[in-house]
Scaffold this active site. Structure first.
Site, PDB file in Angstrom:
ATOM      1  N   HIS A 107       0.812  -1.214   0.000  1.00 19.82           N
ATOM      2  CA  HIS A 107       0.000   0.000   0.000  1.00 19.82           C
ATOM      3  C   HIS A 107       0.848   1.268   0.000  1.00 19.82           C
ATOM      4  CE1 HIS A 107       0.399  -0.223   4.515  1.00 19.82           C
ATOM      5  NE2 HIS A 107       0.445   1.084   4.356  1.00 19.82           N
ATOM      6  N   ASP A 152       0.219  -7.912   1.739  1.00 14.86           N
ATOM      7  CA  ASP A 152       0.646  -6.513   1.733  1.00 14.86           C
ATOM      8  C   ASP A 152       2.170  -6.405   1.759  1.00 14.86           C
ATOM      9  OD1 ASP A 152       0.583  -3.772   1.781  1.00 14.86           O
ATOM     10  OD2 ASP A 152      -0.069  -3.600   3.879  1.00 14.86           O
ATOM     11  N   SER A 244       4.304   2.349   8.272  1.00 14.83           N
ATOM     12  CA  SER A 244       4.009   1.295   7.307  1.00 14.83           C
ATOM     13  C   SER A 244       5.232   0.890   6.496  1.00 14.83           C
ATOM     14  CB  SER A 244       2.916   1.733   6.339  1.00 14.83           C
ATOM     15  OG  SER A 244       1.660   1.658   6.950  1.00 14.83           O
TER      16      SER A 244
END
Length: 292
Positions: A107, A152, A244
């Protein structure tokens, strides 16, 4: 890191981030698909990642979300990378896994970005041991799904190989999956508080404990699959926005990547959720080999 919660909460958090940080780029964090920043939409199950310029900013939301962690020792995480927009806007974390390849969260994908390795602080000032690169190719896992954040992970090829040093070197990926009770370390430059958007001056580290699948699924009903694992610590300590794509290291090997979680961060029974890299070692090796 992405966040879970009702859409109105995500929208409010994004607005506050934009007003306080002066963000002009789309919010990148586990609430937004980075494949096409112009069509970002709330996921309802991810923490928000934000980007910010300057010394006191978390600058990326890239290393998950470090709330109540502590300063990492310099060169203790030589595989930790920062993905930058512009000269110094850090928006996600990354991990060096071979001399010319990084891993990060899928992402976090952007069309153009720079990579900084061997840099401890959030200041744009040059540090001894720092190395700068361009990302010339990004390869998200073909099974990545948004907003659910299955699979992810994404590989990034650098424009050249790193110079191995005390400040910059790759880490091996664990071939075994994590077991409940395993102690791990997560790191990043993400925000250190939920609502004040305080960004650390240097890389933050936090010890976390892997939770059982049962406890993980109970915390996020219907949102957890085998490509994820949960980890947390006592209440008030967690990764958060801006982390992230950053590393989760267990027993000296890379076990996971900061992926998503609830917002606000560090809530009871709402642990961080991480990409379960033990399932992807073959894909990672094959992808690097076929693109070298």
């Amino acid at each position: 890191m992405a966040t879970a919660g009702p859409p109105w909460m995500w929208m409010l958090g994004t607005l506050i981030s934009a007003l306080i940080l002066g963000i002009t780029e789309p919010i990148l964090a586990n609430n937004v698909s980075c494949d096409d920043p112009s069509t970002a939409e709330p996921s309802g199950s991810n923490r928000i990642l934000a980007a910010e310029d300057g010394e006191d900013s978390r600058s990326d939301d890239s290393s998950s979300r470090i709330v109540n962690g502590s300063d990492c020792k310099k060169d203790a995480q030589p595989w930790q990378g920062a993905l930058l927009l512009g000269p110094n806007k850090l928006y996600c974390g990354a991990v060096l896994v071979s001399p010319q390849w990084l891993l990060t969260a899928a992402h976090c994908r952007k069309p153009v970005f720079r990579v900084r390795l061997g840099h401890h602080s959030t200041s744009p000032v040059y540090e001894s041991g720092q190395q700068m690169f361009q990302g010339v190719k990004s390869i998200p896992h073909p099974g990545y799904s948004h907003p659910g954040h299955s699979n992810d992970l994404m590989l990034i090829k650098l424009n050249r190989k790193v110079r191995s040093s005390n400040s910059v070197r790759p880490i091996n990926i664990s071939s075994t999956c994590p077991s409940a009770g395993t102690r791990c370390l997560v790191s990043g430059w993400g925000t250190t508080s939920n609502f004040q958007h305080d960004f650390p001056k240097v890389l933050q580290c936090l010890n976390i404990t892997v939770l059982s699948d049962e406890r993980c699924k109970k915390a996020y009903p219907g949102q957890i699959d085998q490509t994820m694992f949960c980890a947390g610590d006592e209440v008030g300590r967690d990764s958060c926005q801006g982390d992230s794509g950053g590393p989760v290291v267990c027993n000296g090997a890379l076990q996971g990547l900061v992926s998503w979680g609830d917002y606000p961060c560090a809530q009871p029974n709402r642990p961080g959720v991480y990409t379960n890299l033990c399932l992807f070692t073959k894909w990672i090796q094959d992808t690097i080999k076929s693109n070298s």
